[in-house]
Motif scaffolding. Structure first.
Motif, PDB file in Angstrom:
ATOM      1  N   LEU A 769       1.679  -4.513  -4.505  1.00  0.00           N
ATOM      2  CA  LEU A 769       1.325  -3.496  -3.528  1.00  0.00           C
ATOM      3  C   LEU A 769       2.537  -2.663  -3.119  1.00  0.00           C
ATOM      4  O   LEU A 769       2.405  -1.473  -2.782  1.00  0.00           O
ATOM      5  CB  LEU A 769       0.691  -4.158  -2.304  1.00  0.00           C
ATOM      6  CG  LEU A 769      -0.646  -4.859  -2.599  1.00  0.00           C
ATOM      7  CD1 LEU A 769      -1.154  -5.588  -1.357  1.00  0.00           C
ATOM      8  CD2 LEU A 769      -1.676  -3.841  -3.071  1.00  0.00           C
ATOM      9  N   LYS A 773       2.684   1.397  -3.488  1.00  0.00           N
ATOM     10  CA  LYS A 773       3.012   2.331  -2.408  1.00  0.00           C
ATOM     11  C   LYS A 773       4.174   3.220  -2.791  1.00  0.00           C
ATOM     12  O   LYS A 773       4.200   4.422  -2.491  1.00  0.00           O
ATOM     13  CB  LYS A 773       3.312   1.532  -1.141  1.00  0.00           C
ATOM     14  CG  LYS A 773       3.567   2.396   0.081  1.00  0.00           C
ATOM     15  CD  LYS A 773       3.758   1.551   1.332  1.00  0.00           C
ATOM     16  CE  LYS A 773       3.992   2.433   2.559  1.00  0.00           C
ATOM     17  NZ  LYS A 773       4.189   1.622   3.799  1.00  0.00           N
ATOM     18  N   LYS A 779      -3.027   0.802  -0.797  1.00  0.00           N
ATOM     19  CA  LYS A 779      -3.617  -0.511  -0.918  1.00  0.00           C
ATOM     20  C   LYS A 779      -5.117  -0.387  -0.657  1.00  0.00           C
ATOM     21  O   LYS A 779      -5.539   0.254   0.303  1.00  0.00           O
ATOM     22  CB  LYS A 779      -2.974  -1.467   0.086  1.00  0.00           C
ATOM     23  CG  LYS A 779      -3.626  -2.839   0.136  1.00  0.00           C
ATOM     24  CD  LYS A 779      -3.009  -3.695   1.232  1.00  0.00           C
ATOM     25  CE  LYS A 779      -3.725  -5.039   1.331  1.00  0.00           C
ATOM     26  NZ  LYS A 779      -3.172  -5.873   2.426  1.00  0.00           N
ATOM     27  N   CYS A 787      -4.926  -0.463  -7.045  1.00  0.00           N
ATOM     28  CA  CYS A 787      -4.019   0.567  -6.563  1.00  0.00           C
ATOM     29  C   CYS A 787      -4.713   1.908  -6.745  1.00  0.00           C
ATOM     30  O   CYS A 787      -5.126   2.255  -7.865  1.00  0.00           O
ATOM     31  CB  CYS A 787      -2.699   0.530  -7.327  1.00  0.00           C
ATOM     32  SG  CYS A 787      -1.467   1.713  -6.734  1.00  0.00           S
TER      33      CYS A 787
END
Length: 796
Positions: A769, A773, A779, A787
């Motif tokens: 995660l 990002k 998330k 994703c």
């Protein structure tokens, strides 16, 4: 003959009581010495009788006396005759009694010699004895009388089968000695003929009576042949059909009496001869002759029997011929024959010929017609379509058809009248045209028809004019008696349609791309996509202005033409749920298969695309009024290309694995219905950086599972065109499997309690995660690793 000497036929012994002298004594004065019994002649083994024997029954009324002195039956003629070594050939009577034919024997000369008695069998017309396989018979001579003086007397009977003058088979002979005075003998004969060719004189059975002793007279008063059986071979050929046409196969003219018409100035005509046959197969190497007799002209062609057998029992032979020189008029017989002369010995030769008669007409008389010219009733021109057809409004009360007729070979004194017809749909109009009018107007005249169209006639229509139908006047060339023209009947109205202001062009139609409607990522329901206006209008074809009163109906279906997209869905509605044609099942803003009327400004409808991708075809058909009796030309098809543009298939790699689709559908049966599940947008392809980084860090290949289908839109795992899987419609997100396959031994990230198979590791979610990002992703709150790029799921 010296004492004790025997000849080849009998034995005589001289004694004091019966001396042998130079002059000899009557044989009756001496006691005969018993003659050794001759060795019997073996009886030939009978040949099996074929299935179609012909029994000559001479005890019936079939035999009648004919003019030549013999007898005839329905099958053959029978003639009796005889001769001797010194007497000329002589006619003898044929005597019929019981099942037999008898002939009196000729008398030999006093000095000895021999005589012949003949019984001849001649084939009647149509029955070829050349078809014989076998002839069998019984021969009987009653009361053989030996009269005269001498010491050695011998008589015999020899049987031969003769075809014309040719001996068939070996003679069969029975010899008798001099005692007793009256003798009776029988001969039974079987001859194998094997289909010998029949000659002009047919077959003759020759029964020869032999007298072989010197100085004696032998009289056989009557020779009888009984139980004659003729058996035939199974082959049969026939001319099944004889057809005459023009060289291109089109029909010739026909006279009022049904005869084919041929002009002497016609260069050629075609004769098609259909030959049928039985009794042979495709391996037969024999070849039949086919002839065509046209007057004195004889044409010949060869036809292998194998071709007939291979063609299911028939074959065609074509002759391109012309009339014989000098034949200018009258009746001419044309005869087709297969296997002339019956070389194959057919059982039935009467069907080997077919004939017809043609009427030869002079070449000077001829009529011809030109295509009808279509105008308004006052003679002014009508419109013309882009493809050259005359345009006729269906509500026009009448139109005028001008038919020009040309003619030669007659003058103004001709009293004959030609018929001219005009066929308009089911309507047949007729007019009469005197030939004198044509001659008086320089060889041509025009006939006018005022006609109208059949109700409801729309589109291309053919109008046909004919002069002298049926060729009643027997022209030299009837092929120019018919001419046609095409007109286009335009509907009073025309439907036109536009999609979002873009008019649908005639013929080619319109392809219009649309994005699928949105599916909510979480929760039920769908966010509708952009509604696209579809406007249907009605145009007056005469004025070009908008009109009211037209009716139309919409129909939608999946595009199944070559190259059309199914959006990656290999399933259809009806089996797995409704088809993706409308936004949803309750939306009535775009009614399908429902008749609707058109207002002055047209009918505006709004189409909301479905949530599933794929090509859909919209068809629009219409009618000129509410009764829907007159159809209008349909609008060219509109193809809505539903899908997300710019998606790219995720390539294979050694740093990740493509999962979610299994060749073995027992693992995931539904994978066969969505075989392409790894399509991504430009943003979605950032997942490549994520999985590469994970591979470098953990030395394990991540399983890249579902992304989007090839055209995006709903990814209906349930095969029902509905969510879940709502985030897999734009190619912006990817599911990743929770377990990754290690590429090294003793991977330090592998634990026994992570729930993954041996040599696999549990993917660290925090690391996954974090990378998602860093790459601009978000998330997704779901148990699996997901994703999503470009769109924050929380905003959906």
């Amino acid at each position: 003959m010296p004492a004790g000497v025997s000849n080849a036929y009998a034995q005589v012994i001289c004694t004091p009581e019966c001396p042998c002298t130079a002059t000899g004594v009557p044989i009756s004065a001496c006691a005969p010495v018993p003659t050794p019994t001759p060795t019997p002649t073996p009886t030939p083994t009978p040949t099996p009788t074929p299935s179609n024997p012909l029994q000559i029954n001479v005890n019936t009324a079939d035999f009648t006396l004919n003019a030549s002195g013999g007898y005839t039956s329905s099958y053959m003629s029978i003639t009796c005759a005889g001769d001797s070594d010194t007497l000329p050939f002589q006619s003898l009577p044929c005597i019929f009694g019981g099942n037999s034919i008898s002939v009196a024997s000729p008398q030999p000369t006093p000095t000895g010699g021999f005589g012949h008695a003949f019984i001849y069998l001649y084939p009647d017309q149509g029955i070829g004895l050349g078809s014989l396989n076998t002839i069998s018979f019984d021969l009987n001579a009653q009361a053989l009388s030996l009269v005269g003086t001498g010491t050695n007397v011998t008589a015999g009977v020899e049987v031969q089968l003769i075809s014309g003058s040719t001996l068939v088979g070996l003679p069969q002979t029975v010899f008798l000695n001099s005692s007793p005075e009256h003798m009776i003998f029988d001969v039974t004969g079987i001859f194998e003929v094997n289909g010998i060719n029949a000659s002009a004189s047919g077959y003759g059975l020759s029964f020869k009576i032999l007298q072989l002793v010197e100085g004696m007279d032998v009289t056989i008063p009557e020779l009888t042949v009984s139980n004659i059986v003729l058996t035939y071979s199974g082959i049969d050929l026939s001319v099944a059909k004889l057809t005459l046409t023009k060289p291109d196969g089109s029909p010739l003219g026909v006279s009022p009496t049904g005869l084919t018409l041929i002009s002497p100035d016609s260069p050629f005509f075609l004769a098609a001869v259909k030959v049928s046959g039985t009794g042979f197969d495709a391996s037969d190497t024999r070849i039949a002759t086919v002839t065509l007799q046209v007057g004195q002209q004889l044409l010949t062609s060869s036809l292998p029997l194998a071709w007939i057998a291979g063609g299911g029992g028939s074959s065609m032979v074509y002759f391109e011929t012309q009339l014989p020189a000098g034949v200018t008029s009258g009746l001419l017989p044309i005869v087709a024959t297969v296997s002339p002369g019956n070389p194959f010995g057919e059982a039935n030769f009467s069907n080997n010929t077919a004939s017809t008669e043609v009427q030869v007409v002079g070449s000077s008389f001829d009529l011809a017609i030109s295509p009808p010219v279509i105008t308004k009733p006052d003679g002014s021109p009508l419109g013309v379509s882009p493809t050259g057809q005359t345009l006729i409004p269906p509500d026009a009360p009448f139109f005028l058809a001008a038919v020009k007729v040309n003619g030669t070979g007659f003058d103004t004194n001709d009293t004959r009248i030609a018929t001219v017809t005009l066929q308009v749909g089911q309507q047949l109009l007729t007019s009469s045209l005197p030939l004198a009018w044509i001659a008086g107007s320089g060889g041509n005249s025009t006939v006018y028809f005022e006609a109208h169209l059949s109700p409801g006639a729309i589109g291309i229509q053919t109008i046909t004019a004919i002069v002298d139908p049926g060729n009643v006047l027997q022209e030299a060339d009837s092929s120019n008696n018919t001419a046609s023209t095409q007109v286009q009947v335009v509907a009073p109205y025309k439907l036109v349609a536009s999609v979002n202001g873009v008019q649908v062009p005639d013929g080619s139609g319109l392809k219009y791309p649309l994005a699928p409607s949105n599916i909510r990522a979480f929760g039920d329901g769908v966010v509708p996509g952009l509604s696209t206006p579809v406007v249907v209008s009605c145009i007056d074809t005469t004025t070009g202005n908008a009109a009211t009163g037209c009716y139309f109906q919409l129909h939608m279906d999946r595009d199944t033409s070559a190259g059309a997209s199914d959006g990656g869905h290999k399933h259809r509605g009806g089996t797995f749920g409704r088809q993706p044609f409308e936004f949803n099942e309750t939306d009535q803003t775009f009614p399908l298969d429902t008749p609707m009327s058109v207002d002055q400004d047209g009918k505006a409808l709004f189409y909301t695309p479905p949530e599933a991708a794929g090509d859909l075809v919209l068809t629009i058909k219409g009618w000129s009024d509410s009764s829907r009796s007159t159809s209008l030309d349909p609008v060219a098809p509109i193809t809505f290309q539903i899908g997300v543009n710019g998606l790219t298939a995720l390539p294979a790699s050694n740093v990740y694995r493509l999962t979610g689709v299994y060749p073995n559908t027992s693992i995931n049966p539904n994978s066969q219905y969505h075989p392409g599940n790894h399509y991504l947008s430009a943003d979605g392809l950032k997942i490549l950086d994520l999985v590469a980084s994970m591979f470098t860090t953990f030395q394990a290949t991540l399983g890249v599972n579902d992304a989007s289908l090839e055209k995006g839109g709903v990814f209906d795992l349930g095969l029902n065109w509905q969510s879940p899987h709502g985030l897999h419609r734009l190619g912006n997100g990817v599911d990743v499997d929770l377990c990754a396959e290690s590429t090294i031994d003793n991977n330090p990230f592998e634990t026994a309690t992570d729930g993954c198979p041996n040599a696999w590791i549990r993917v660290p979610q925090d690391r996954f995660l974090k990378l998602c990002k860093e790459l601009g992703g978000f998330k997704v709150p779901e148990p699996q690793l997901h994703c999503e790029f470009s769109v924050n799921p929380e905003d959906l």
